[in-house]
Design an enzyme around this catalytic site. Structure first.
Site, PDB file in Angstrom:
ATOM      1  N   HIS A 184       0.729  -1.249  -0.121  1.00 27.43           N
ATOM      2  CA  HIS A 184       0.007  -0.006  -0.121  1.00 27.43           C
ATOM      3  C   HIS A 184       0.881   1.279   0.164  1.00 27.43           C
ATOM      4  CE1 HIS A 184       0.703   1.122   4.360  1.00 27.43           C
ATOM      5  NE2 HIS A 184       0.826  -0.303   4.658  1.00 27.43           N
ATOM      6  N   GLU A 187      -2.202  -6.930   7.501  1.00 26.30           N
ATOM      7  CA  GLU A 187      -0.846  -6.725   8.091  1.00 26.30           C
ATOM      8  C   GLU A 187      -0.911  -7.531   9.451  1.00 26.30           C
ATOM      9  OE1 GLU A 187       2.307  -6.986   8.242  1.00 26.30           O
ATOM     10  OE2 GLU A 187       2.638  -4.595   7.834  1.00 26.30           O
TER      11      GLU A 187
END
Length: 185
Positions: free
Chosen positions: A9, A83
């Site tokens: 990202h 994550e």
């Protein structure tokens, strides 16, 4: 064989400040949006037929920017691309994290590295199951663990961090995963 471009990202304010994000849902900043656009340009012309992402806002927004830029529909969201959950360490500055938790282990409420890798590999196998080349937007810690596994420890290189907006190209088969393109930082 299924090709998956694994993209980190774009930048968030917490990235810029050096904070541990984990499952905290932090949006992209303007730099992160520009990095997502840059990733789209780098991936343009590939044979990618779909885009998937972690449901965390920073990954989802990156995927939406990439998808719009290269003509893909909205991303499918996969929890397995999130994550690592850092438990009590989320929101800490990195220096405090490493001082308090040397080696990044024994963090109360955090996932282990092995748990993150297992769910990432399972998720990538599910994404690859239909053989459709895909872009998968995820997070630096998860990508690092996948790369270490898939490259027998060659990537990321010592002292190297996975850069925001970078793309790593994987070949996913029934026999496993291998790295066929590495941009690292």
């Amino acid at each position: 064989m299924t090709i998956i471009a694994l993209v980190r990202h774009g930048e968030t304010e917490w990235n810029r400040e050096g904070r541990v994000q984990g499952h905290s849902d932090i949006p992209l900043n303007d730099t992160g949006r520009a990095q997502a656009q840059g990733a789209a340009e780098a991936l343009r012309g590939g044979d990618y037929a779909r885009i998937v992402a972690s449901p965390l806002l920073r990954a989802r927004e990156t995927a939406e920017i990439i998808g719009r830029a290269i003509g893909l529909t909205a991303p499918a969201l996969y929890d397995g691309l999130k994550e690592r959950g850092y438990g009590e360490a989320e929101g800490m500055h990195a220096a405090e994290y490493w001082e308090r938790y040397p080696g990044g282990v024994d963090v109360p409420g955090a996932e282990t590295n092995d748990e993150v890798l297992a769910r990432a590999l399972d998720t990538l196998a599910r994404i690859a199951a239909d053989g459709t080349p895909a872009i998968a937007v995820a997070h630096g810690g998860l990508i690092s663990r996948v790369l270490r596994h898939a490259s027998d420890g060659r990537y990321p290189r010592a002292g190297e961090r996975i850069g925001n907006g970078s793309q790593q190209i994987l070949d996913v088969t029934d026999d496993g995963i291998r790295v066929i393109g590495y941009s690292g930082t």
